[in-house]
Design a protein around this motif. Sequence first.
Motif, mmCIF file in Angstrom:
data_model
loop_
_atom_site.group_PDB
_atom_site.id
_atom_site.type_symbol
_atom_site.label_atom_id
_atom_site.label_comp_id
_atom_site.label_asym_id
_atom_site.label_seq_id
_atom_site.Cartn_x
_atom_site.Cartn_y
_atom_site.Cartn_z
ATOM 1 N N ALA A 37 34.434 39.673 42.278
ATOM 2 C CA ALA A 37 35.317 39.872 41.095
ATOM 3 C C ALA A 37 36.262 38.340 40.933
ATOM 4 C CB ALA A 37 36.023 40.686 41.549
ATOM 5 N N SER A 41 37.096 34.829 38.239
ATOM 6 C CA SER A 41 38.463 35.117 37.470
ATOM 7 C C SER A 41 39.692 33.897 38.464
ATOM 8 C CB SER A 41 39.491 36.189 37.956
ATOM 9 O OG SER A 41 39.138 37.001 37.447
ATOM 10 N N LYS A 123 44.343 37.575 34.715
ATOM 11 C CA LYS A 123 42.573 38.348 34.786
ATOM 12 C C LYS A 123 42.017 38.957 36.944
ATOM 13 C CE LYS A 123 40.790 34.645 32.032
ATOM 14 N NZ LYS A 123 40.478 33.365 32.782
ATOM 15 N N ALA A 126 43.347 42.506 36.457
ATOM 16 C CA ALA A 126 41.450 43.290 36.033
ATOM 17 C C ALA A 126 40.357 43.468 36.925
ATOM 18 C CB ALA A 126 41.629 42.463 35.052
ATOM 19 N N ALA A 127 40.436 42.312 37.506
ATOM 20 C CA ALA A 127 39.442 42.888 38.354
ATOM 21 C C ALA A 127 39.394 42.797 39.526
ATOM 22 C CB ALA A 127 38.745 40.921 38.723
ATOM 23 N N GLU A 128 40.590 43.592 40.080
ATOM 24 C CA GLU A 128 40.919 44.174 41.317
ATOM 25 C C GLU A 128 41.269 45.620 40.819
ATOM 26 O OE1 GLU A 128 43.531 40.971 44.631
ATOM 27 O OE2 GLU A 128 44.578 42.143 42.434
ATOM 28 N N GLN A 129 41.491 45.804 39.809
ATOM 29 C CA GLN A 129 41.340 47.296 38.970
ATOM 30 C C GLN A 129 39.650 47.431 38.811
ATOM 31 O OE1 GLN A 129 44.257 48.694 38.694
ATOM 32 N NE2 GLN A 129 45.033 47.392 39.345
ATOM 33 N N GLU A 130 39.269 46.652 37.877
ATOM 34 C CA GLU A 130 37.677 47.389 38.709
ATOM 35 C C GLU A 130 37.300 47.363 39.765
ATOM 36 O OE1 GLU A 130 34.433 47.718 36.140
ATOM 37 O OE2 GLU A 130 36.037 47.660 35.642
ATOM 38 N N LEU A 131 37.479 46.511 40.659
ATOM 39 C CA LEU A 131 36.916 47.272 42.079
ATOM 40 C C LEU A 131 37.668 48.297 42.628
ATOM 41 C CD1 LEU A 131 35.911 45.860 44.068
ATOM 42 C CD2 LEU A 131 37.710 45.011 45.295
ATOM 43 N N THR A 133 37.947 51.196 40.708
ATOM 44 C CA THR A 133 37.365 52.027 39.850
ATOM 45 C C THR A 133 36.303 53.421 40.710
ATOM 46 O OG1 THR A 133 37.525 50.989 37.946
ATOM 47 C CG2 THR A 133 35.175 52.989 37.951
ATOM 48 N N SER A 140 44.694 54.896 45.185
ATOM 49 C CA SER A 140 44.491 53.062 44.758
ATOM 50 C C SER A 140 46.101 52.551 45.522
ATOM 51 C CB SER A 140 44.700 52.451 43.698
ATOM 52 O OG SER A 140 43.800 52.817 42.831
#
Length: 171
Positions: A37, A41, A123, A126-131, A133, A140
């Motif tokens: 992820a 980015s 970016k 956002a990638a870490e937040q997606e991870l 999910t 978290s």
Amino acid sequence: MSTSRGTPPSISQTLPGFLPGDLGWHLGMILRGHQLAVAQSVAPVPGQVRGYQLLSTVVHRDPANQQALGSHLGIDRTVLTYLIDDLVEAQLVERIAAPSDRRARKIIATARGEKLLAELEVKVNAAEQELLTGLSDTQSAQLAGLISTLSANIHNAQPGANPCEAMDLLG
């Protein structure tokens, strides 16, 4: 881990919900997911994840000199030199004389480096937040706290450990 008498733990004394080795598998999966992820980015940075980590460390932690920077990141000084060279060439960082020792070099971010880092942090976030999910905000936050504590303990016990080696072994 051992018992108070110094004997090895039995299978009934393992981590709750884990079989021996499960922790490593779970951490490996998390690391792999994070690597994939975040790598996308930070693609604009020379050295990708390592370059991003270096730039972030320079901006947010302000290490006293190049040696302290390498020690914090756990990057071999030869690899560190080449990585810094690439970031200097990209005009993201520069070397200056360290205020505490003019023979040593301090790495500082350029205005261009600070601007790029700010863009990339959005970016990466956002990638870490997606991870994450599927985890609640509370979960978290708990995970972040536990990971911070565990990694600090390991870093303190093994200050020369190279976290990049774990990433390299996954590839």
